[in-house]
Design a protein around this motif. Structure first.
Motif, PDB file in Angstrom:
ATOM      1  N   ASP A 294      -2.663  -3.887  10.530  1.00  0.00           N
ATOM      2  CA  ASP A 294      -3.429  -2.762  11.096  1.00  0.00           C
ATOM      3  C   ASP A 294      -4.560  -3.205  12.026  1.00  0.00           C
ATOM      4  O   ASP A 294      -4.993  -2.443  12.890  1.00  0.00           O
ATOM      5  CB  ASP A 294      -4.080  -1.942   9.967  1.00  0.00           C
TER       6      ASP A 294
ATOM      7  N   ARG B 295       0.792  -1.224   0.000  1.00  0.00           N
ATOM      8  CA  ARG B 295       0.000   0.000   0.000  1.00  0.00           C
ATOM      9  C   ARG B 295       0.834   1.289   0.000  1.00  0.00           C
ATOM     10  O   ARG B 295       0.414   2.284  -0.605  1.00  0.00           O
ATOM     11  CB  ARG B 295      -0.973  -0.004   1.186  1.00  0.00           C
ATOM     12  N   PRO B 296       2.018   1.342   0.667  1.00  0.00           N
ATOM     13  CA  PRO B 296       2.768   2.613   0.675  1.00  0.00           C
ATOM     14  C   PRO B 296       2.985   3.215  -0.717  1.00  0.00           C
ATOM     15  O   PRO B 296       3.037   4.429  -0.862  1.00  0.00           O
ATOM     16  CB  PRO B 296       4.096   2.226   1.334  1.00  0.00           C
TER      17      PRO B 296
ATOM     18  N   ALA C 166       3.043  -4.366   9.873  1.00  0.00           N
ATOM     19  CA  ALA C 166       2.245  -5.360   9.144  1.00  0.00           C
ATOM     20  C   ALA C 166       3.146  -6.504   8.662  1.00  0.00           C
ATOM     21  O   ALA C 166       2.844  -7.677   8.864  1.00  0.00           O
ATOM     22  CB  ALA C 166       1.540  -4.696   7.960  1.00  0.00           C
TER      23      ALA C 166
ATOM     24  N   LYS D  31       2.594   7.424  -2.847  1.00  0.00           N
ATOM     25  CA  LYS D  31       3.917   7.960  -3.222  1.00  0.00           C
ATOM     26  C   LYS D  31       4.117   7.759  -4.730  1.00  0.00           C
ATOM     27  O   LYS D  31       3.556   8.498  -5.538  1.00  0.00           O
ATOM     28  CB  LYS D  31       5.007   7.281  -2.386  1.00  0.00           C
TER      29      LYS D  31
ATOM     30  N   HIS E 288       1.149   0.757  10.330  1.00  0.00           N
ATOM     31  CA  HIS E 288       2.292   1.010   9.452  1.00  0.00           C
ATOM     32  C   HIS E 288       2.738  -0.280   8.796  1.00  0.00           C
ATOM     33  O   HIS E 288       2.605  -1.362   9.365  1.00  0.00           O
ATOM     34  CB  HIS E 288       3.457   1.636  10.212  1.00  0.00           C
ATOM     35  N   VAL E 289       3.276  -0.131   7.601  1.00  0.00           N
ATOM     36  CA  VAL E 289       3.617  -1.305   6.796  1.00  0.00           C
ATOM     37  C   VAL E 289       4.671  -2.182   7.468  1.00  0.00           C
ATOM     38  O   VAL E 289       4.636  -3.409   7.350  1.00  0.00           O
ATOM     39  CB  VAL E 289       4.054  -0.843   5.381  1.00  0.00           C
TER      40      VAL E 289
ATOM     41  N   ARG F  92      -7.121   4.421  -0.074  1.00  0.00           N
ATOM     42  CA  ARG F  92      -6.844   3.235   0.737  1.00  0.00           C
ATOM     43  C   ARG F  92      -6.465   2.046  -0.131  1.00  0.00           C
ATOM     44  O   ARG F  92      -5.730   1.187   0.293  1.00  0.00           O
ATOM     45  CB  ARG F  92      -8.108   2.916   1.568  1.00  0.00           C
TER      46      ARG F  92
HETATM   47  O1  ISD Z   1       3.363   2.601   5.442  1.00  0.00           O
HETATM   48  C1  ISD Z   1       2.173   2.452   5.403  1.00  0.00           C
HETATM   49  C2  ISD Z   1       1.284   2.969   4.455  1.00  0.00           C
HETATM   50  O2  ISD Z   1       1.566   3.728   3.424  1.00  0.00           O
HETATM   51  C3  ISD Z   1       0.058   2.565   4.774  1.00  0.00           C
HETATM   52  O3  ISD Z   1      -1.041   2.805   4.119  1.00  0.00           O
HETATM   53  O4  ISD Z   1       1.479   1.715   6.325  1.00  0.00           O
HETATM   54  C4  ISD Z   1       0.099   1.870   6.049  1.00  0.00           C
HETATM   55  C5  ISD Z   1      -0.752   0.681   6.108  1.00  0.00           C
HETATM   56  O5  ISD Z   1      -1.842   0.985   6.909  1.00  0.00           O
HETATM   57  C6  ISD Z   1      -0.046  -0.556   6.673  1.00  0.00           C
HETATM   58  O6  ISD Z   1      -0.777  -1.681   6.342  1.00  0.00           O
END
Ligand code: ISD
Ligand code: NAD
Length: 405
Positions: free
Chosen positions: A275, A25-26, A296, A30, A292-293, A124
């Protein structure tokens, strides 16, 4: 291997999200939003960000994992170890790993209607990001309002500017990234964003959308009485974990599914990661849910180890880590932002940072513009929670405190 991998997505619409293998997802806030050389699948399928194998559909096949896409799980019975899908299929499991993540909060939950208009975006999933790209392309030279000053707000605002769109950010706190930044750190980034033309409206929230007869948002009315014209609105006001399938069946805490130090829920066959999981954060001695990723990835890895090798898998001992990148900036944060902040480096230059000292221990650290080695040193030392007797000495040593330790 005969492993059955149930891939379950919760998304806001019926877009392409359901048709693709899991991804990182990050990338969506970006590289995906860049006007030139944007990142596109399959470049950011899961794990690519961790420099590991890219988990394409082919990868799942080669590893004997059945990847079931476009399928919603309608209910779960944790006493019978079964899932029921929307297609009417019952899937039995020996172990279940819940990775349902979270959903973007909508303004409707705060009494504001209109966020389903065609030029209002959340961010999202892949469908959201694809829609945002289309809207940005149609809004060059126009005005965007970004609601929220957190991760989505800051990263998307930078992308909108790069896409030549005028940006106003609106959020209730006195400064951006209020969950993490101090006013001093925030003002560095805000000043840079202002130089890029971003307008900040702080200490207020949206009260209503102005919507034209075609159903398009033309502007936003704020609670402070002001009005901002908008060709495009991006809403990034936080997330809520997707726990509904398990409510009444598993123990919840801090809004997430409570797990122990092996990521195991109140039902021993069921694990939760990412999350949606509230886990014991050993370093702080309390249960936390992290968004945060890195958390996760690491919680997922740990849950699998705990399932496969329960006797030799130690407790999950995670050090919170957050990062962001926008414009030419790149920062990393480790630990927690508790106690007194001690700053170092050049706040008018390209590299600076802060330590947080609580009850005589360094408990958190932040660095903008660091090298790989500096970030590694920051993480290592923050985990050790060294005793700090003299804040001014720590300030004097700055980054060399962690690099030489
Ligand atoms: O680094 C991240 C990012 O860009 C997200 O959207 O962590 C979150 C997610 O929520 C992690 O699953
Ligand atoms: P966030 O929690 O980071 O920020 C939410 C922001 O919205 C805050 O500024 C908050 O004050 C503001 N807000 C809340 N209610 C509001 C309202 N009614 N009107 C205006 N502002 C309001 O959440 P986010 O930015 O939406 O990000 C969503 C999720 O995605 C988070 O879990 C985040 O960690 C994750 N994410 C992380 C990264 C990263 O780690 N680099 C990048 C993108 C997204």
């Amino acid at each position: 291997m005969g492993l059955k991998y149930q891939c379950y997505f919760v998304s806001h619409n019926n877009g392409i999200e359901h048709e693709v293998a899991p991804y990182e997802r990050p990338a969506l806030s970006k590289g995906f939003l860049l006007p030139e050389d944007p990142l596109r699948l399959p470049e950011f399928h899961t794990c690519v960000g961790a420099n590991e194998e890219r988990l394409t559909p082919k990868w799942y096949k080669e590893h004997g994992i059945e990847l079931i896409l476009s399928t919603r799980v309608m209910s779960v019975d944790v006493r019978r170890n079964t899932l029921l899908t929307a297609a009417g299929e019952t899937i039995s499991y020996k172990f279940l790993i819940i990775a349902t993540g979270a959903r973007a909060l909508k303004l409707e939950e705060f009494g504001v209607s209109g966020s389903d208009a065609e030029n209002v975006c959340h961010l999202r999933d892949l469908a959201d990001a694809t829609r945002l790209v289309d809207l940005m392309q149609a809004s060059t030279g126009g005005n965007a309002v970004v609601i929220g000053g957190g991760y989505i707000g800051m990263e998307v605002a930078a992308s909108l500017v790069i896409n030549k769109i005028n940006v106003t950010m609106v959020f209730p706190e006195p400064h951006c990234m209020a969950r993490l930044f101090t006013p001093k750190i925030a003002s560095f980034y805000e000043d840079f964003y202002k130089l890029k033309g971003v307008n900040f409206v702080k200490g207020t929230v949206l009260s209503s959308f102005a919507i034209n007869p075609e159903g398009k948002v033309t502007g936003v009315n704020l609670k402070d009485g002001s009005y901002l014209p908008a060709d495009l609105v991006v809403v990034g006001i936080g997330i809520r974990p997707n726990t509904s399938l398990f409510e009444g069946q598993l123990t919840l805490e801090k809004g997430g599914i409570k797990v122990n130090s092996q990521l195991q829920t109140s039902n021993s066959s069921v694990y939760a990661v990412g999350d949606v999981a509230s886990f014991p954060l050993k370093v702080f001695g309390e249960i936390r849910r992290l968004e945060h990723v890195d958390a996760a990835r690491k919680s997922a890895r740990h849950a699998v180890a705990a399932i496969m090798e329960p006797d030799i898998t130690p407790e999950f001992d995670y050090l919170p880590f957050f990062y962001s990148r926008a414009f030419s900036f790149s920062w990393q944060f480790y630990g927690e932002n508790l106690g007194e902040a001690v700053y170092f480096g050049d706040f008018s230059g390209t590299s600076f940072g802060a330590y947080w000292v609580h009850n005589g221990h360094l408990v958190g650290s932040f660095l903008e513009g660091g090298s790989k080695e500096e970030y590694e040193a920051l993480a290592k030392v923050t985990r050790l929670r060294p005793t700090i007797n003299d804040l001014s000495e720590l300030e004097r040593q700055g980054l060399s405190f962690v690099v030489t330790m």
